[in-house]
Design a protein around this motif. Sequence first.
Motif, PDB file in Angstrom:
ATOM      1  N   ARG A 289       0.832  -1.199   0.000  1.00 13.84           N
ATOM      2  CA  ARG A 289       0.000   0.000   0.000  1.00 13.84           C
ATOM      3  C   ARG A 289       0.871   1.256   0.000  1.00 13.84           C
ATOM      4  NH1 ARG A 289      -3.944   2.076  -2.050  1.00 13.84           N
ATOM      5  NH2 ARG A 289      -5.073   0.118  -1.616  1.00 13.84           N
ATOM      6  N   ALA A 290       1.940   1.239   0.800  1.00 13.78           N
ATOM      7  CA  ALA A 290       2.842   2.391   0.849  1.00 13.78           C
ATOM      8  C   ALA A 290       3.523   2.605  -0.504  1.00 13.78           C
ATOM      9  CB  ALA A 290       3.886   2.187   1.948  1.00 13.78           C
ATOM     10  N   GLU A 291       3.950   1.496  -1.157  1.00 14.97           N
ATOM     11  CA  GLU A 291       4.580   1.604  -2.470  1.00 14.97           C
ATOM     12  C   GLU A 291       3.600   2.139  -3.499  1.00 14.97           C
ATOM     13  OE1 GLU A 291       6.230  -2.123  -3.591  1.00 14.97           O
ATOM     14  OE2 GLU A 291       7.551  -2.281  -1.849  1.00 14.97           O
ATOM     15  N   LEU A 292       2.346   1.659  -3.450  1.00  7.11           N
ATOM     16  CA  LEU A 292       1.340   2.130  -4.395  1.00  7.11           C
ATOM     17  C   LEU A 292       1.040   3.604  -4.185  1.00  7.11           C
ATOM     18  CD1 LEU A 292      -0.702   1.503  -6.616  1.00  7.11           C
ATOM     19  CD2 LEU A 292      -2.330   0.797  -4.852  1.00  7.11           C
ATOM     20  N   ASP A 293       0.923   4.022  -2.928  1.00 10.92           N
ATOM     21  CA  ASP A 293       0.666   5.433  -2.647  1.00 10.92           C
ATOM     22  C   ASP A 293       1.803   6.307  -3.153  1.00 10.92           C
ATOM     23  OD1 ASP A 293      -1.717   4.775  -1.466  1.00 10.92           O
ATOM     24  OD2 ASP A 293      -0.959   4.844   0.591  1.00 10.92           O
ATOM     25  N   ALA A 294       3.036   5.841  -2.951  1.00  8.99           N
ATOM     26  CA  ALA A 294       4.195   6.603  -3.421  1.00  8.99           C
ATOM     27  C   ALA A 294       4.207   6.690  -4.944  1.00  8.99           C
ATOM     28  CB  ALA A 294       5.489   5.963  -2.919  1.00  8.99           C
TER      29      ALA A 294
ATOM     30  N   SER B 155       1.129  11.419 -10.228  1.00 11.25           N
ATOM     31  CA  SER B 155       0.338  12.645 -10.199  1.00 11.25           C
ATOM     32  C   SER B 155       1.224  13.879 -10.335  1.00 11.25           C
ATOM     33  CB  SER B 155      -0.463  12.710  -8.896  1.00 11.25           C
ATOM     34  OG  SER B 155      -1.201  13.904  -8.819  1.00 11.25           O
TER      35      SER B 155
ATOM     36  N   ASP C 227       1.569   6.442  -6.969  1.00  9.17           N
ATOM     37  CA  ASP C 227       0.477   7.330  -7.370  1.00  9.17           C
ATOM     38  C   ASP C 227       0.859   8.793  -7.186  1.00  9.17           C
ATOM     39  OD1 ASP C 227      -1.098   5.223  -8.084  1.00  9.17           O
ATOM     40  OD2 ASP C 227      -2.280   5.187  -6.230  1.00  9.17           O
ATOM     41  N   LYS C 228       1.523   9.077  -6.058  1.00  5.73           N
ATOM     42  CA  LYS C 228       1.938  10.452  -5.788  1.00  5.73           C
ATOM     43  C   LYS C 228       2.943  10.924  -6.829  1.00  5.73           C
ATOM     44  CE  LYS C 228       3.850  13.386  -2.118  1.00  5.73           C
ATOM     45  NZ  LYS C 228       4.369  13.417  -0.724  1.00  5.73           N
TER      46      LYS C 228
END
Length: 317
Positions: A52-57, A63, A59-60
């Motif tokens: 989840r942390a890797e995916l959030d990073a 973006s 995505d950030k």
Amino acid sequence: MIDFRYHLVSIVSIFLALAVGIVLGAGPLKESIGDTLTSEVTQLRQDKADLRAELDAADKGTSARDSFTAEVAPQLVSENLKGSSVAVLTLPSADAAVIRDTERVLRDSGATVASTTAVTEAWTTADAAAQREHAALADRLAREAGLAAGGSDAEPLDRVLAAALTRNAATRTGGPEADAVLTELADAGLVERDDRDTAQADFGVVVAGLVTEGDAERSTGVATRYAELSAEVDAASRGAVLVSDVGVAGAADAASVVRVARGDDATAAVLSTVDDGSIPMGRVSVAWALVQQRDGGVGHYGLDEGATAAYPPVPEP
């Protein structure tokens, strides 16, 4: 009697094994099994948190890169196509945002958007009577425009529309009266045109969407027709680019005009494609791909299968 004893021994063995397992699980092995399961659950939870942390990073980062590219896009394409004119042709199911953003990047590049014309679903109708009417209309318009019947293997409708929208300075300086041709095609329900007086353009950009018409065979057939139309726009102009957003949206249970065009060797050799037109990088790619077409090159760009690179060569300042 032997069979009965055999089954009796088997049943007793099963229950004995079950009892032993329960005793061991509740006794000597209880802590070991419990510790193992607890450790595995803890590790799975940690793996999920890490992913989840890797995916959030990711995505950030994506973006941020998209925002940056959108911000600098006007400078990236500035004057790349100065003095050129482009005809925008949209196909059924093309995304309105992709159309709008494509026209914007063309203007940012210094090009004039000479016309925006929308092909309707009637262009690929399966109705035999309508097909005959359209063929007769195309033959008449081709004769009136002086388009030689033996000059191309393309569908007459494709040739007429492409010749009305674009011109190729290398082979001719004019063509059919664009307004008159488009008016007749619009009256027949084959296209929808904008309110501007149409002037023939130097280049063409075809904006496509995913084809979901009928079953898989029908959808592929329709996508093939649109790929052929796009190739004819390229042939009638100084160069053309086919753009869609399949590289972002995917093409599950749908046919992609871009994939069909890339899958045909003859079409892929002359028509450039961009498959990620819904993101800033893809929009810049449309302008740069037209520059490459102007200079005699061709390429396939984006994120989907068949792309030769993520984006075209950066034009010289």
